[in-house]
Scaffold this motif. Structure first.
Motif, PDB file in Angstrom:
ATOM      1  N   LYS A 416       5.442   8.572  -4.218  1.00  0.00           N
ATOM      2  CA  LYS A 416       5.834   7.729  -3.096  1.00  0.00           C
ATOM      3  C   LYS A 416       7.166   8.185  -2.511  1.00  0.00           C
ATOM      4  O   LYS A 416       7.330   8.260  -1.288  1.00  0.00           O
ATOM      5  CB  LYS A 416       5.927   6.269  -3.533  1.00  0.00           C
ATOM      6  CG  LYS A 416       6.356   5.353  -2.396  1.00  0.00           C
ATOM      7  CD  LYS A 416       6.277   3.880  -2.730  1.00  0.00           C
ATOM      8  CE  LYS A 416       6.636   3.056  -1.501  1.00  0.00           C
ATOM      9  NZ  LYS A 416       6.518   1.606  -1.730  1.00  0.00           N
ATOM     10  N   LEU A 417       8.123   8.490  -3.370  1.00  0.00           N
ATOM     11  CA  LEU A 417       9.435   8.952  -2.906  1.00  0.00           C
ATOM     12  C   LEU A 417       9.306  10.235  -2.091  1.00  0.00           C
ATOM     13  O   LEU A 417       9.924  10.378  -1.023  1.00  0.00           O
ATOM     14  CB  LEU A 417      10.350   9.177  -4.100  1.00  0.00           C
ATOM     15  CG  LEU A 417      11.745   9.728  -3.800  1.00  0.00           C
ATOM     16  CD1 LEU A 417      12.548   8.743  -2.940  1.00  0.00           C
ATOM     17  CD2 LEU A 417      12.494  10.039  -5.091  1.00  0.00           C
ATOM     18  N   ALA A 418       8.496  11.159  -2.564  1.00  0.00           N
ATOM     19  CA  ALA A 418       8.314  12.430  -1.853  1.00  0.00           C
ATOM     20  C   ALA A 418       7.675  12.212  -0.487  1.00  0.00           C
ATOM     21  O   ALA A 418       7.905  12.987   0.447  1.00  0.00           O
ATOM     22  CB  ALA A 418       7.465  13.377  -2.694  1.00  0.00           C
ATOM     23  N   ALA A 419       6.870  11.147  -0.366  1.00  0.00           N
ATOM     24  CA  ALA A 419       6.153  10.896   0.882  1.00  0.00           C
ATOM     25  C   ALA A 419       6.967  10.100   1.897  1.00  0.00           C
ATOM     26  O   ALA A 419       6.519   9.920   3.037  1.00  0.00           O
ATOM     27  CB  ALA A 419       4.854  10.158   0.578  1.00  0.00           C
ATOM     28  N   SER A 485       4.739  -0.150   5.540  1.00  0.00           N
ATOM     29  CA  SER A 485       3.423   0.303   5.969  1.00  0.00           C
ATOM     30  C   SER A 485       3.415   1.765   6.384  1.00  0.00           C
ATOM     31  O   SER A 485       2.381   2.434   6.317  1.00  0.00           O
ATOM     32  CB  SER A 485       2.907  -0.570   7.121  1.00  0.00           C
ATOM     33  OG  SER A 485       2.670  -1.891   6.676  1.00  0.00           O
ATOM     34  N   ASN A 486       4.550   2.272   6.836  1.00  0.00           N
ATOM     35  CA  ASN A 486       4.671   3.695   7.163  1.00  0.00           C
ATOM     36  C   ASN A 486       5.363   4.476   6.058  1.00  0.00           C
ATOM     37  O   ASN A 486       5.462   5.709   6.152  1.00  0.00           O
ATOM     38  CB  ASN A 486       5.464   3.888   8.467  1.00  0.00           C
ATOM     39  CG  ASN A 486       4.597   3.752   9.695  1.00  0.00           C
ATOM     40  OD1 ASN A 486       3.377   3.632   9.603  1.00  0.00           O
ATOM     41  ND2 ASN A 486       5.230   3.748  10.857  1.00  0.00           N
ATOM     42  N   LYS A 538       1.006   5.728   0.688  1.00  0.00           N
ATOM     43  CA  LYS A 538       0.413   5.743   2.029  1.00  0.00           C
ATOM     44  C   LYS A 538       0.737   4.481   2.824  1.00  0.00           C
ATOM     45  O   LYS A 538       0.269   4.319   3.949  1.00  0.00           O
ATOM     46  CB  LYS A 538      -1.099   5.916   1.917  1.00  0.00           C
ATOM     47  CG  LYS A 538      -1.512   7.275   1.366  1.00  0.00           C
ATOM     48  CD  LYS A 538      -3.033   7.418   1.330  1.00  0.00           C
ATOM     49  CE  LYS A 538      -3.439   8.797   0.804  1.00  0.00           C
ATOM     50  NZ  LYS A 538      -4.923   8.945   0.742  1.00  0.00           N
ATOM     51  N   GLY A 539       1.513   3.590   2.220  1.00  0.00           N
ATOM     52  CA  GLY A 539       1.905   2.376   2.930  1.00  0.00           C
ATOM     53  C   GLY A 539       0.935   1.233   2.790  1.00  0.00           C
ATOM     54  O   GLY A 539       0.976   0.285   3.576  1.00  0.00           O
ATOM     55  N   ASN A 540       0.071   1.285   1.775  1.00  0.00           N
ATOM     56  CA  ASN A 540      -0.897   0.214   1.572  1.00  0.00           C
ATOM     57  C   ASN A 540      -0.455  -0.719   0.454  1.00  0.00           C
ATOM     58  O   ASN A 540       0.070  -0.269  -0.568  1.00  0.00           O
ATOM     59  CB  ASN A 540      -2.268   0.797   1.223  1.00  0.00           C
ATOM     60  CG  ASN A 540      -2.855   1.594   2.375  1.00  0.00           C
ATOM     61  OD1 ASN A 540      -2.792   1.163   3.527  1.00  0.00           O
ATOM     62  ND2 ASN A 540      -3.406   2.756   2.075  1.00  0.00           N
TER      63      ASN A 540
END
Length: 685
Positions: A416-419, A485-486, A538-540
């Motif tokens: 998540k951090l990388a994204a 969400s983003n 992915k923000g879900n």
């Protein structure tokens, strides 16, 4: 988010090695200026007793709150600097004699000229609202009242409830219809029930304000008083079925997807949701309802409330929404309650500042495009892009070292951090305002046009791919945010400003405290606070934690809740540790990872003092600089009841009291107020 933003719309890895480790940035301080942090220090205060007052006290003592302000500190000084720049832009646009109709210059120039024309506003009185007021007067039954309530939503009047089109929390690539509690005239539902003396006084003043507003709308004194009492009773009943502030922070409990017809049959038979939404071209098979029980309560109220009271409720909410853009009698009455009573302002800000505030709301990205071209350098953008990556790397390393999180959850946290997407300074693609009409008919009409345009722009996103490049803040906003969400952090250009100093005059120690900790680290940590941690890469909205790790997180977060619940900024009013938990976690996490990133810089490793302070001390002073602020009692009371952010002093002293490096930097000892025994300290990130 660094400051307050409370609407439904809002609720809703490495680049190069040099960037990841903190690219070098040579600061060249101006010897003719006082040191950016040392000049604020009050040496009569021991940093172990009250670090906020130590770091900021000298400035606060010499800068009392101006009469036109409810608070005064770095945010307001930055805003004044921004106002001066935006005024130049606006006056230059207004001075162009032949600006093409529909051009940016025409829109900015006409908005500014009309807003500044107080004589025109006074001549028009309430006339700009006459069509909407006539439609309210013509309502003959509940269905026609609802017709008008739905007609007011595009004008920014959240009558009865709040509405938005925003990303589906469980399917972030889909734009969904959201419905939530709303419709109150006071800042939060607790204002209707809390018996603290100042809150009770504000409640009484609100009824008096409604009384005077109804008189301005044409009612005689007796009728206006009756209307005010009845609207207050209606809103109190609406508040009673609304969830408290802390309960709005649970994303799962505030996510209830259903068919529009299910919402109608189960909760609100009076509101034909399928037809109502289709009238806005929203042929949606589902809606996401934040608080279903609120809509059940709203139904009961609508069914039993006499029609004249519902009309009065709509009238006064419309008038209050646009009072600031009408004649002086409406403007002054609105200020008297919302500015003077609720916030403690002694007088209005000058008209040009109020017009700029409205212009920013109506034409924000048009102004922003001009602002960044003139005032935000590529060099600054590069500095803060690199700093984001330095903070991201520090966070990654800190996650790896956690002794309470399992390998499985760490792997997903790292993903998540990388994204996390970074947006720094300004958008790559500017919003298209071509459909917005701005003229010289009236100030209020321009604001109505702007509100309607923004509503149509929002609704037009339904059924289209999510535009992940869009910004929710303008570049000239002194604030920042994380959008779960983003999975993105958004850092407007103005957020990096320190008044009176160019970016290249400020050393890394101060900037890492002021920006890397209190802004960049803060916003990234929001992705892992009590709310943000429930969203995946992915923000879900999805549970990616092991049960054991989630329990450990909640236990550690509970320590922070207990700490902040104990703070009592006003007699009888404590900080709400549950409601402010996300911001408090983000402050603490931002400090920890900002500090880790700073320790990799050349300045920290050299260890040389600047203006008598070590690099580590300057880092903490830089963090405190970000919260340099004082506020009036009325404003503080409002924030304690309606804001998810703790007051400024406790955003400094609260997290720092848990950090051993802070103790070392300033020699904090057991027995001092800033000291906590190790077993009572927060240990999350």
């Amino acid at each position: 988010m660094k400051a307050t933003t409370h609407s439904l719309r809002r609720r809703l890895i490495a680049l190069a090695l040099a960037a990841a480790t903190g690219a070098a940035f040579a600061a060249t301080p101006d010897a003719n200026k006082p040191d950016v942090v040392a000049s604020h220090v009050d040496a009569t205060v021991n940093p172990g007793d009250d670090f906020f007052d130590f770091a900021n006290g000298a400035w606060l003592k010499s800068h009392p709150i101006p009469a036109e302000e409810s608070a005064w500190g770095i945010g307001q000084v930055v805003q004044d600097d921004l106002y001066a720049k935006l005024r130049k832009i606006s006056e230059a646009a207004a001075a162009q004699p032949h600006a093409a109709v529909g051009s940016d210059e025409q829109k900015v120039g006409d908005f500014w000229s009309t807003g500044m024309d107080e004589a025109l506003a006074n001549r028009l009185g309430v006339n700009p609202l006459k069509d909407e007021l006539a439609r309210i007067d013509a309502t003959k039954d509940l269905n026609s009242v609802l017709d008008e309530a739905f007609a007011l939503q595009p004008l920014g009047v959240d009558a009865f409830f709040d509405f938005a089109v925003a990303q589906d929390e469980k399917a972030s690539d889909v734009m969904a219809v959201h419905l939530a509690q709303g419709g109150l005239g006071l800042p939060d539902r607790d204002y209707y029930f809390n018996n603290e003396q100042g809150v009770a006084k504000a409640r009484t003043a609100y009824v008096e304000h409604l009384h005077r507003m109804f008189k301005l709308l044409g009612a005689d004194d007796a009728a206006a008083k009756t209307s005010a009492d009845q609207v207050m009773a209606f809103e109190t009943a609406l508040a009673k079925v609304s969830r408290p502030l802390a309960d709005l922070r649970d994303p799962l409990k505030n996510y209830n997807k259903m068919a529009p017809d299910q919402l109608r049959t189960k909760y609100t038979p009076a509101i034909a949701w399928p037809a109502r939404l289709q009238a806005w071209k929203l042929n949606s098979p589902t809606v996401i309802v934040g608080q279903p029980e609120f809509f059940g309560g709203l139904q009961a109220l609508l069914a039993k409330t006499p029609l004249p009271i519902l009309r009065d409720y709509l009238r006064v909410h419309l008038a209050d929404a646009y009072a600031s853009y009408l004649s002086a009698d409406f403007d002054n009455e609105h200020f008297d309650f919302y500015g003077r009573t609720l916030s403690g302002q002694a007088q209005q800000k000058p008209r040009w500042k109020r017009v700029l505030r409205a212009e920013n709301e109506a034409l924000g990205m048009i102004l922003g495009r001009i602002y960044v071209k003139d005032y935000f350098s590529d060099r600054s953008k590069q500095r803060y892009n690199a700093m984001v990556e330095a903070v991201r790397t520090a966070y990654s390393e800190r996650i790896d070292k956690l002794d309470w999180m399992s390998a499985a959850t760490k792997a997903k946290a790292q993903a998540k951090l990388a994204a996390v997407t970074r947006k720094v300074g300004y958008p790559d693609k500017w919003k298209d305002y071509s459909a917005l009409s701005i003229g010289r008919e009236s100030y209020a009409q321009n604001m109505m046009n702007a509100q309607r345009w923004a509503f149509n722009d929002m609704v037009s996103k339904f059924g289209k791919p999510v535009d992940r490049a869009e910004w929710e803040m303008t570049p000239q906003t002194y604030n920042a945010y994380y959008n779960p969400s983003n999975n993105e952090i958004v850092l407007p250009a103005a957020q990096f400003l320190i008044p009176g100093y160019d970016d290249n005059e400020i050393d890394d120690a101060v900037v890492y405290g002021y920006v890397a900790a209190s802004t960049i680290g803060h916003e990234i940590t929001h992705g892992f606070d009590d709310q943000g941690r429930q969203f995946d890469a992915k923000g879900n909205l999805a549970d990616w934690w092991t049960k054991q790790d989630a329990t450990k997180f909640q236990q550690r977060a509970g320590v922070m809740v207990k700490q902040f619940n104990a703070f009592e900024p006003l007699p009888g009013l404590h900080i709400n540790g549950e409601a402010s938990l996300g911001e408090n976690i983000a402050d603490f996490g931002g400090l920890m990872i900002g500090l880790d990133a700073f320790k990799k810089t050349e300045q920290y490793q050299k260890g040389e003092k600047v203006a008598g302070y070590t690099p580590l001390q300057r880092f903490f002073l830089g963090y405190a600089l970000g919260w340099l602020s004082q506020e009036r009692e009325e404003r503080l009371r409002e924030a304690l009841l309606s804001d998810v952010h703790a007051p400024a002093k406790w955003r400094v002293n609260g997290p720092l009291s848990n950090i051993p490096d802070f103790y070392d930097a300033f020699g904090v000892k057991p027995g001092q107020p800033m000291w906590r025994p190790e077993n009572q300290r927060v240990k999350i990130w």
